[in-house]
Design an enzyme around this catalytic site. Structure first.
Site, PDB file in Angstrom:
ATOM      1  N   THR A 155       0.868  -1.187   0.000  1.00 33.25           N
ATOM      2  CA  THR A 155       0.000   0.000   0.000  1.00 33.25           C
ATOM      3  C   THR A 155       0.902   1.233   0.000  1.00 33.25           C
ATOM      4  OG1 THR A 155      -0.243  -0.211   2.406  1.00 33.25           O
ATOM      5  CG2 THR A 155      -2.028  -1.086   1.035  1.00 33.25           C
ATOM      6  N   LYS A 159       4.132  -6.827   4.111  1.00 34.41           N
ATOM      7  CA  LYS A 159       3.878  -5.448   3.721  1.00 34.41           C
ATOM      8  C   LYS A 159       3.558  -4.656   4.979  1.00 34.41           C
ATOM      9  CE  LYS A 159       0.511  -3.442   3.347  1.00 34.41           C
ATOM     10  NZ  LYS A 159      -0.224  -2.466   4.234  1.00 34.41           N
ATOM     11  N   THR A 213      -0.890  -1.077   8.512  1.00 40.90           N
ATOM     12  CA  THR A 213      -1.470  -2.427   8.442  1.00 40.90           C
ATOM     13  C   THR A 213      -0.360  -3.395   8.053  1.00 40.90           C
ATOM     14  OG1 THR A 213      -3.530  -1.482   7.679  1.00 40.90           O
ATOM     15  CG2 THR A 213      -3.255  -3.801   7.261  1.00 40.90           C
ATOM     16  N   GLU A 241       6.852   4.724   7.125  1.00 42.92           N
ATOM     17  CA  GLU A 241       6.419   5.894   6.363  1.00 42.92           C
ATOM     18  C   GLU A 241       7.247   7.123   6.725  1.00 42.92           C
ATOM     19  OE1 GLU A 241       1.781   4.597   5.659  1.00 42.92           O
ATOM     20  OE2 GLU A 241       2.290   5.848   7.380  1.00 42.92           O
ATOM     21  N   ASN A 246       0.185  10.363   5.685  1.00 41.82           N
ATOM     22  CA  ASN A 246      -1.058   9.977   6.342  1.00 41.82           C
ATOM     23  C   ASN A 246      -2.143  11.030   6.211  1.00 41.82           C
ATOM     24  OD1 ASN A 246      -0.735   7.255   7.823  1.00 41.82           O
ATOM     25  ND2 ASN A 246       1.215   8.293   8.099  1.00 41.82           N
ATOM     26  N   THR A 259      -6.588  10.251  -0.435  1.00 43.84           N
ATOM     27  CA  THR A 259      -6.763  11.075  -1.638  1.00 43.84           C
ATOM     28  C   THR A 259      -6.005  10.494  -2.815  1.00 43.84           C
ATOM     29  OG1 THR A 259      -4.874  12.461  -1.021  1.00 43.84           O
ATOM     30  CG2 THR A 259      -7.055  13.142  -0.269  1.00 43.84           C
TER      31      THR A 259
END
Length: 475
Positions: free
Chosen positions: A204, A233, A244, A331, A470, A475
Site C-alpha cells: 500500500t 507489507k 497495516t 512511512e 497519512n 486522496t
C-alpha cells in the site's frame, strides 16, 4: 469471463509460467504519492534480484484496480500449493477485526490447520468495519480461489486464507476482484519475477516490495535442502499485537499441522510483535505460514525433537528479518533503530520499556532531528510500567533510577556513547552524538541494573513526510 471459469483447471496447469505477471518496477506508495513515483535509490538494496523458492508453491501478482487511481500495478496476490498443506496464522487483537481476519481464523479452526490450498490477498481496501456485506465479500474471495483447484470437496468447507489491506470502512469492489481471481490463478508461476510481483501486489504505502528466501536443513535429514520464502507489507499503522501489516511465509519442509500454530506464535512474538512504527495496531494484521512437505524428508511431529528446535530457530530468524524490512520502510522514516533493554528483572518489563520507547513521538522526532536528547528516552522508560493514572509508583519494581544507564551504540563498530551512567548524566560530546545520529542504523541501549532479562524492539524515526503521507492517505 464467468466467475467459475477456472473450476476445472487441472493441477498440472499450475506449473505453466505465464507472461501476465507484473514485475515490481515503480509506482510504490501508490496511495499517497504520484503514480510516477519510483523506488527510492536507498531502498533498492533491500530488493532481492534472485531467490531460492520452496518446491510446490506457485504465486502471482495481478492488476485489478481495487483503487481507481491504480491503473497498472499488481494489487491481487495469489499463492497456491500444488498439494493440500498445513498452515497456521496469527491475527490482530484489535477489537474491530476485519472481515478476512474473521473468515480466515474460522477456516483454519474448522480445518484444524490442514488441507490448505491457497492464500488470496488484495491491497487497496482493508474490508474492515464493513458489516455483513464485507463478511460475505471475504467469503466470496476465498470461495472463488477454492474453485480454481480441480479437487473434490473434503466436506470441510473452504481451504483458502483471505487477507486484505488498505483503507478501513470501505467495501471491496468485489465483482472486479472475483473476475480477476481466475486470471491470477492462470498466471501462477515459480520464478523470481512471479514472487517479486506477488510481494508488490500486497503493498500500500510501502516504498518497496519486501521479499526474502533462504535454504536450510534439519538434523534428521541433513541431505535434504529445505527452502523458505516469505513476503510482508507494512509501512504505517504498525504496532502489531499478535501493522497495516500482512505476512506470508511458505516452506517445503514437512511440519505437522499440530505444531505449526505454536511455532508461528513463538516466531511472531520475537519478530513482528517486536516492531513499531507509529504505535497503531491495525484491524487487519495477519501473518500466516504454510508447509507442504514437498522437499521430502522426515516429518517434524514432536516438540521435543531436534528438528523442531532447528525449525523454530529458522522460522524465528526468518520472521525477524521480514519484520525488520517493515521498519526499514516506515512511512517517511530515515533511520532504523534498535531499542535494547538489558539487566531487567523480567522479560515482560523489559518489553514494556522497549515498546514504550519505540513508539514515543518525542524520542522518534528527536532521532529524526539528530538530537541526542536522552531525557526523552529516560522519560519514556520511566512511565513505561504505568498503565493507568494514579497507579502507585511502588508497584513498578523494574526501574531503579540510580541503577539505570543509557547509551548510543554506533552502527560502524566504534565505541558506545554513554549518555547516562547509574542515574548520573555524562558530559556528552555533542559533535560525536551528531556524527552517530547521521547513520541510518542506530542502537539505543538501556541497562536497568536490576536483573538478567532483556528485550529488543525495532523502530524508526518520525519525519515531516509521515504527516504528509497519512494526511493524504485517502486522496
Amino acid at each position: 469471463m464467468a466467475l467459475n471459469a477456472c473450476t476445472k483447471l487441472p493441477v498440472a496447469r499450475l506449473i505453466r509460467p505465464s507472461a501476465s505477471y507484473h514485475p515490481a518496477i515503480s509506482s510504490i506508495r501508490y496511495y499517497s504519492a504520484p503514480p510516477e513515483s519510483t523506488i527510492p535509490a536507498a531502498k533498492l538494496k533491500y530488493i532481492p534480484t534472485s531467490g531460492t523458492y520452496p518446491k510446490g508453491f506457485l504465486v502471482s501478482g495481478t492488476h485489478v484496480g481495487v483503487k481507481p487511481t491504480n491503473k497498472s500495478t499488481p494489487d491481487l496476490a495469489f499463492l497456491a500449493s500444488e498439494t493440500p498443506c498445513a498452515a497456521a496464522a496469527v491475527f490482530t487483537k484489535n477489537k474491530f477485526q476485519a472481515a478476512p481476519v474473521t473468515v480466515s481464523r474460522k477456516m483454519l479452526q474448522r480445518r484444524s490447520n490442514t488441507g490448505i490450498r491457497s492464500v488470496i490477498i488484495n491491497s487497496g481496501c482493508a474490508n474492515a468495519v464493513t458489516g455483513k456485506g464485507g463478511m460475505e465479500d471475504a467469503e466470496k474471495m476465498g470461495a472463488e480461489a477454492d474453485r480454481c483447484f480441480d479437487t473434490p470437496s473434503d466436506g470441510k468447507g473452504g481451504s483458502s486464507i483471505v487477507m486484505s489491506t488498505g483503507v478501513i470502512g470501505q467495501r471491496l469492489p468485489i465483482q472486479k476482484i472475483l473476475l480477476k481471481i481466475p486470471t491470477a490463478f492462470d498466471g501462477l508461476g515459480s520464478s523470481h519475477e512471479h514472487w517479486l510481483a506477488t510481494a508488490t501486489a500486497i503493498c500500500t504505502t510501502d516504498t518497496f516490495p519486501k521479499l526474502l528466501s533462504r535454504t536450510f536443513s534439519l538434523p534428521s535429514s541433513p541431505e535434504v535442502e529445505y527452502r523458505m520464502a516469505g513476503m510482508t507489507k507494512g509501512a504505517g499503522m504498525i504496532h502489531p499485537n499478535m501493522a497495516t501489516l500482512l505476512g506470508m511465509i511458505a516452506t517445503d519442509a514437512p511440519i505437522a499441522p499440530t505444531l505449526l500454530p505454536s511455532l508461528l506464535t513463538k516466531a511472531v512474538n520475537k519478530s513482528f510483535n517486536s516492531i513499531s512504527i507509529d504505535g497503531d495496531t491495525s484491524t487487519n494484521d495477519t501473518v500466516a505460514v504454510l508447509a507442504n512437505g514437498a522437499a521430502g524428508g522426515k516429518e517434524v511431529t514432536s516438540e521435543s525433537s531436534e528438528d523442531h528446535a532447528a525449525f523454530q530457530k529458522v522460522l524465528t530468524e526468518f520472521a525477524t528479518d521480514l519484520a525488520k524490512l517493515v521498519v526499514r520502510d516506515g512511512e517517511g522514516a530515515t533511520k532504523f533503530v534498535t531499542i535494547r533493554v538489558t539487566e531487567a528483572p523480567s522479560e515482560i518489563g523489559a518489553r514494556k520499556i522497549a515498546s514504550t520507547i519505540a513508539r514515543s513521538p518525542l524520542v522518534k522526532t528527536a532521532l529524526y532531528g539528530k538530537d541526542a536528547n536522552w531525557g526523552r528516552i529516560l522519560c519514556a522508560t520511566g512511565y513505561s510500567q504505568i498503565s493507568e493514572p494514579g497507579q502507585p509508583i511502588n508497584e513498578v519494581p523494574e526501574i531503579i533510577p540510580e541503577k539505570t544507564s543509557v547509551s548510543f551504540i554506533p552502527s560502524d563498530g566504534s565505541p558506545e556513547l554513554k549518555l547516562l551512567v547509574n542515574g548520573e548524566p555524562e558530559s556528552v560530546d555533542e559533535a560525536r552524538a551528531a556524527e552517530i545520529l547521521e547513520h541510518e542504523d542506530l542502537e539505543i541501549l538501556i541497562k536497568l541494573g536490576g536483573g538478567k532479562e532483556e528485550a529488543v524492539y525495532w523502530t524508526c524515526d518520525f519525519s515531516h513526510e509521515y504527516v504528509t503521507i497519512n494526511g493524504d492517505y485517502r486522496t
